[in-house]
Design a protein around this motif. Structure first.
Motif, PDB file in Angstrom:
ATOM      1  N   ARG A   1      41.868 -49.080 -48.399  1.00 15.01           N
ATOM      2  CA  ARG A   1      41.446 -47.963 -49.029  1.00 15.01           C
ATOM      3  C   ARG A   1      41.870 -47.266 -47.025  1.00 15.01           C
ATOM      4  O   ARG A   1      40.889 -47.340 -46.505  1.00 15.01           O
ATOM      5  N   ILE A   2      42.644 -45.957 -46.528  1.00 11.75           N
ATOM      6  CA  ILE A   2      43.329 -45.883 -45.873  1.00 11.75           C
ATOM      7  C   ILE A   2      42.915 -44.197 -45.187  1.00 11.75           C
ATOM      8  O   ILE A   2      43.843 -43.685 -46.136  1.00 11.75           O
ATOM      9  N   VAL A   3      42.311 -43.968 -44.514  1.00 13.30           N
ATOM     10  CA  VAL A   3      43.167 -42.585 -43.843  1.00 13.30           C
ATOM     11  C   VAL A   3      43.777 -42.752 -42.438  1.00 13.30           C
ATOM     12  O   VAL A   3      42.935 -43.320 -41.806  1.00 13.30           O
ATOM     13  N   TRP A   4      44.728 -42.235 -42.328  1.00 11.85           N
ATOM     14  CA  TRP A   4      45.648 -41.451 -41.541  1.00 11.85           C
ATOM     15  C   TRP A   4      45.542 -40.551 -40.862  1.00 11.85           C
ATOM     16  O   TRP A   4      45.411 -39.905 -41.733  1.00 11.85           O
TER      17      TRP A   4
END
Ligand SMILES: Cc1cc2nc3c(=O)[nH]c(=O)nc-3n(C[C@H](O)[C@H](O)[C@H](O)COP(=O)(O)O)c2cc1C
Length: 298
Positions: free
Chosen positions: A294-297
């Motif tokens: 789960r990543i937010v760039w």
């Protein structure tokens, strides 16, 4: 480790140690009258704020920073070349570690335990605290007793949370929510049933437990402990040994102070974690799947 002296004769004034020192305790002095070098490297620590991280020693190309060599620096191919181990090698090692819950009765050799502890020594820690102390349990009777003590607490907790009057009158917020969670109640009951059948659902009859304790410093002591224990679990895997972090015993110890006394852990120290250690009875064919990232760039 303590810096004793700087050998001005071999210091090349490259300045790498200056930028490595996060407390900025190293500097170049002004040119000294009659000195053949234009500047002098000096180490000043009036407030004793050196974290003894040793980065200045580790980066120096000429070993000009002299220190008490109780624990000497060393070098290796992997230190000199960050690509000595490929990403694939590292990922393989990380994927291959499993929590082991079945052990042979065979004791773990002291040599192996020491090798695992040595790997734990190289864990990073906040402000280089390295405040860890280890308690090694190898007496099967004591491990069994420990397991029973944890189970007794679980038994008591189960009795309390499954009593609807207590549940309504004395529990609130997240505790009440947890106490009413069927999967939480099921796993407690399940552990108790297994114990009644003669199993050891806490330590799995492992022949050894490595327990880490340290004082609380800031908010990061638990993180430091987690990294050290992870080093140990990976090192154990490389020796063909199995481990399993035992959070249930850790939580019990953190709540009930008398467990620390029973194990002879000095006052003021917190048990941040422990893992079982032994010769694994089980072997795996594959690594199980993991949750997607789960990543937010940004
Ligand atoms: C902080 C922590 C606490 C854990 N506590 C327990 C425990 O009390 N009992 C147990 O059987 N496994 C425990 N485990 C093992 C986890 O269940 C296990 O790591 C997870 O299911 C993933 O499996 P793997 O370790 O084989 O990759 C714990 C793991 C961690 C990291």
């Amino acid at each position: 480790m303590r810096i004793i002296r700087i050998n001005q004769e071999i210091c090349t004034r490259c300045g790498q140690c200056l930028s490595q020192c996060s407390s900025r305790l190293l500097s170049f002095s002004e040119k000294e009258e009659g000195s053949k070098n234009s500047t002098k490297l000096i180490f000043k620590d009036p407030t004793n704020s050196c974290s003894l991280c040793g980065h200045c020693l580790a980066v120096c190309p000429t070993e000009a920073i002299e220190y008490d060599k109780g624990d000497p620096c060393f070098t290796s191919a992997a230190i000199l070349d960050p690509k000595h181990y490929s990403y694939d090698n590292i990922l393989e090692i990380l994927r291959a570690r499993r929590s082991i819950r079945q052990y042979h009765a065979k004791a773990v050799s002291r040599e192996d335990i020491k090798a695992i502890l040595e790997a734990m020594r190289y864990a990073p820690s906040a402000s280089n605290e390295q405040n860890w102390e280890y308690l090694i349990l190898t007496d099967s009777k004591q491990i069994q007793e420990f397991s029973q003590k944890v189970l007794n607490m679980i038994r008591l907790t189960y009795k309390l949370v499954s009593n609807s009057l207590i549940n309504t009158l004395f529990l609130w917020g997240p505790t009440r929510k947890l106490a009413r969670d069927p999967s939480f109640l099921f796993s407690m009951k399940n552990l108790l049933n297994r114990a009644d059948r003669g199993e050891d659902p806490i330590f799995f009859k492992a022949p050894c437990i490595i327990l880490l304790h340290s004082p609380i410093y800031g908010n990061l002591a638990g993180n430091d402990a987690g990294i050290a224990l992870t080093h140990g679990m990976l090192a154990a895997r490389s020796l063909g040994l199995g481990t399993c972090w035992i959070g249930i015993a850790q939580e019990t110890m953190q709540r009930i102070g008398k467990f620390n006394r029973w194990l002879g852990i000095p006052k003021g120290r917190t048990v941040w974690g422990m893992f079982t250690l032994g010769h694994p009875k089980e072997s795996f064919q594959r690594a199980p799947p993991r949750e997607p990232l789960r990543i937010v760039w940004k």
